[in-house]
Write an enzyme that holds these catalytic residues in place. Structure first.
Site, PDB file in Angstrom:
ATOM      1  N   CYS A  25      -1.713  -2.301   8.192  1.00  0.00           N
ATOM      2  CA  CYS A  25      -0.534  -3.176   8.213  1.00  0.00           C
ATOM      3  C   CYS A  25      -0.395  -3.818   9.597  1.00  0.00           C
ATOM      4  CB  CYS A  25       0.704  -2.405   7.765  1.00  0.00           C
ATOM      5  SG  CYS A  25       2.102  -3.487   7.336  1.00  0.00           S
ATOM      6  N   HIS A  49      -1.125  -1.019   2.574  1.00  0.00           N
ATOM      7  CA  HIS A  49      -0.978   0.391   2.946  1.00  0.00           C
ATOM      8  C   HIS A  49      -1.804   1.262   2.003  1.00  0.00           C
ATOM      9  CE1 HIS A  49       2.358   0.256   5.906  1.00  0.00           C
ATOM     10  NE2 HIS A  49       2.685  -0.855   5.267  1.00  0.00           N
ATOM     11  N   GLU A 101      -2.163   4.409   2.100  1.00  0.00           N
ATOM     12  CA  GLU A 101      -1.432   5.651   1.849  1.00  0.00           C
ATOM     13  C   GLU A 101      -0.305   5.475   0.840  1.00  0.00           C
ATOM     14  OE1 GLU A 101       1.024   3.745   5.124  1.00  0.00           O
ATOM     15  OE2 GLU A 101      -1.047   3.702   4.403  1.00  0.00           O
TER      16      GLU A 101
END
Length: 206
Positions: free
Chosen positions: A79, A185, A187
């Site tokens: 990001c 992202h 994650e």
């Protein structure tokens, strides 16, 4: 071991939890020796570019990230962390980046239709550029990942390894040698994101 750089910006522990989920040891740290001795490095980041760039430099992490990247260690920016890898940003002014990957950071609002919501938040498919990057060895073109951003990388040339469609073609990921960046992202991107993190953990033979 993977070092997640802690310089006061980003949700670091969700990333650490994701790496643990795929069976990788990861530590959140600002210790230069731990970072130098890690097998690979992740540079996270959310928020304002200028603030993050200042914190990177004030903590000495800017020079350290550059050092380990130029030494050949696999590095991934996520990001805002990806945007910091580029040469400069035009987010509310002009700010210098780390210059590890060609390109600049500019507003999404200048390229998407006026009725599109900014920030761009949500799931969008990946479109690969050029030869498929090893970062995407376990995923397919069209697989969706999660974005939250108002600015994006541009003028990255052949360093762009994936784009996404949001009223315009936006840079989704970049790479130059051992340095990688994801605007999305991993994650927060479910099983697709876990596969991308797993592939990053295998780059360089870990």
């Amino acid at each position: 071991m993977i070092a997640i750089i802690d310089y006061g910006v980003g949700n670091l522990f969700s990333l650490q939890s994701s790496l643990k989920y795929i069976g990788r040891e990861a530590v959140v740290t600002s210790d230069p020796e731990i970072i130098r001795n890690a097998d690979r490095i992740i540079l996270p980041g959310v928020g304002a570019y200028e603030d993050a760039a200042c914190k990177l430099r004030e903590t000495g992490m800017a020079d350290l990230v550059t050092e380990v990247a130029k030494g050949g260690k696999p590095l991934m920016g996520i990001c805002l962390g990806m945007q910091l890898l580029l040469e400069k940003s035009y987010e509310y002014g002009e700010h210098e980046g780390l210059g590890l990957i060609k390109g600049s950071v500019v507003p999404i609002k200048d390229v998407v239709p006026a009725d599109y919501k900014i920030p761009h938040i949500g799931w969008n498919g990946l479109k690969f550029r050029g030869e498929k990057s090893p970062l995407f060895k376990y995923v397919n073109e069209g697989d969706c990942v999660y974005f939250v951003h108002s600015f994006y990388g541009t003028d990255c040339g052949d360093k762009t390894i994936a784009t996404t469609e949001y009223g315009a073609e936006l840079t989704a990921a970049v790479a130059d040698g051992n340095v990688f960046g994801c605007q999305f992202h991993p994650e927060k991107s479910g099983e697709v994101g876990m596969k991308i993190l797993r592939a990053f953990c295998e780059i360089g033979g870990m």
